[in-house]
Design a protein around this motif. Sequence first.
Motif, short mmCIF file in Angstrom:
data_model
loop_
_atom_site.label_atom_id
_atom_site.label_comp_id
_atom_site.label_asym_id
_atom_site.label_seq_id
_atom_site.Cartn_x
_atom_site.Cartn_y
_atom_site.Cartn_z
N GLY A 27 -50.27 43.38 42.24
CA GLY A 27 -50.70 43.72 43.58
C GLY A 27 -52.11 44.28 43.59
N LYS A 67 -51.34 45.48 48.83
CA LYS A 67 -50.97 44.07 49.00
C LYS A 67 -50.26 43.62 47.73
CE LYS A 67 -54.43 41.31 49.71
NZ LYS A 67 -55.43 40.26 50.03
N TYR A 68 -49.15 42.90 47.90
CA TYR A 68 -48.39 42.38 46.76
C TYR A 68 -47.82 41.02 47.14
CZ TYR A 68 -44.30 43.97 49.34
OH TYR A 68 -43.34 44.16 50.30
N SER A 69 -47.41 40.25 46.14
CA SER A 69 -46.83 38.93 46.42
C SER A 69 -45.37 38.93 45.98
CB SER A 69 -47.61 37.83 45.69
OG SER A 69 -47.56 38.03 44.31
N TYR A 70 -44.62 38.03 46.59
CA TYR A 70 -43.20 37.88 46.30
C TYR A 70 -42.81 36.43 46.53
CZ TYR A 70 -42.67 38.02 51.37
OH TYR A 70 -42.77 37.76 52.70
N GLY A 76 -49.94 39.73 39.53
CA GLY A 76 -48.57 40.10 39.83
C GLY A 76 -48.37 41.59 40.05
N THR A 91 -41.77 29.40 47.72
CA THR A 91 -43.21 29.58 47.76
C THR A 91 -43.56 31.05 47.55
OG1 THR A 91 -43.20 29.89 50.15
CG2 THR A 91 -43.51 27.64 49.34
N ARG A 92 -44.80 31.32 47.20
CA ARG A 92 -45.28 32.69 47.04
C ARG A 92 -45.85 33.17 48.38
NH1 ARG A 92 -43.34 35.37 43.04
NH2 ARG A 92 -45.08 36.80 43.11
N LYS A 93 -45.44 34.32 48.79
CA LYS A 93 -45.93 34.94 50.02
C LYS A 93 -46.57 36.27 49.66
CE LYS A 93 -43.79 32.19 53.06
NZ LYS A 93 -44.26 31.59 54.24
N GLN A 94 -47.45 36.76 50.54
CA GLN A 94 -48.06 38.05 50.34
C GLN A 94 -47.65 38.99 51.46
OE1 GLN A 94 -52.28 37.78 49.75
NE2 GLN A 94 -51.98 37.34 47.59
#
Length: 151
Positions: A12, A28-31, A10, A37-40
Amino acid sequence: MTAARRRQPGEGSISQYQTKAGPRFLAKYSYAADDGTRKQALKRGFPTRKAAADYLRERVTSVQRGEHVAPNRVTVEEHFAAWLDGLRQQPSTVASYRKNVRLHVVPHIGALRLEQLTGTRLTKLYRHLETAGRADGQGGLSPRTVRYVHT
């Protein structure tokens, strides 16, 4: 020498890659997307690891606070077209808005992506309209017209 600290899930990641100009860094990080859904998201081109870390810290914090805006490629012109099509105003009001957008907004900032639009850029646009904003090139717009463009 101490080992580099590994980032937790979480937080990145930062990676280095080579270009002709030398090493560059990416963050790079996710949200969470709107559909759950989780996207990067990925941002390249940082000249230093510190610049990438600063960007990553800012983005991860905005994700955690719920303030994150997902990156997209929608331009100001596309956004205004969709917004004007969805307005429920009198036809003369919509026509006036369309005219102001067509003459004064799209030529200057229409090609910008929405995420690139800042208060500073809007202020610069307003100052330009005041000094040289007329479509016929004969000077600036009145403060009232600039206020209409702002609206």
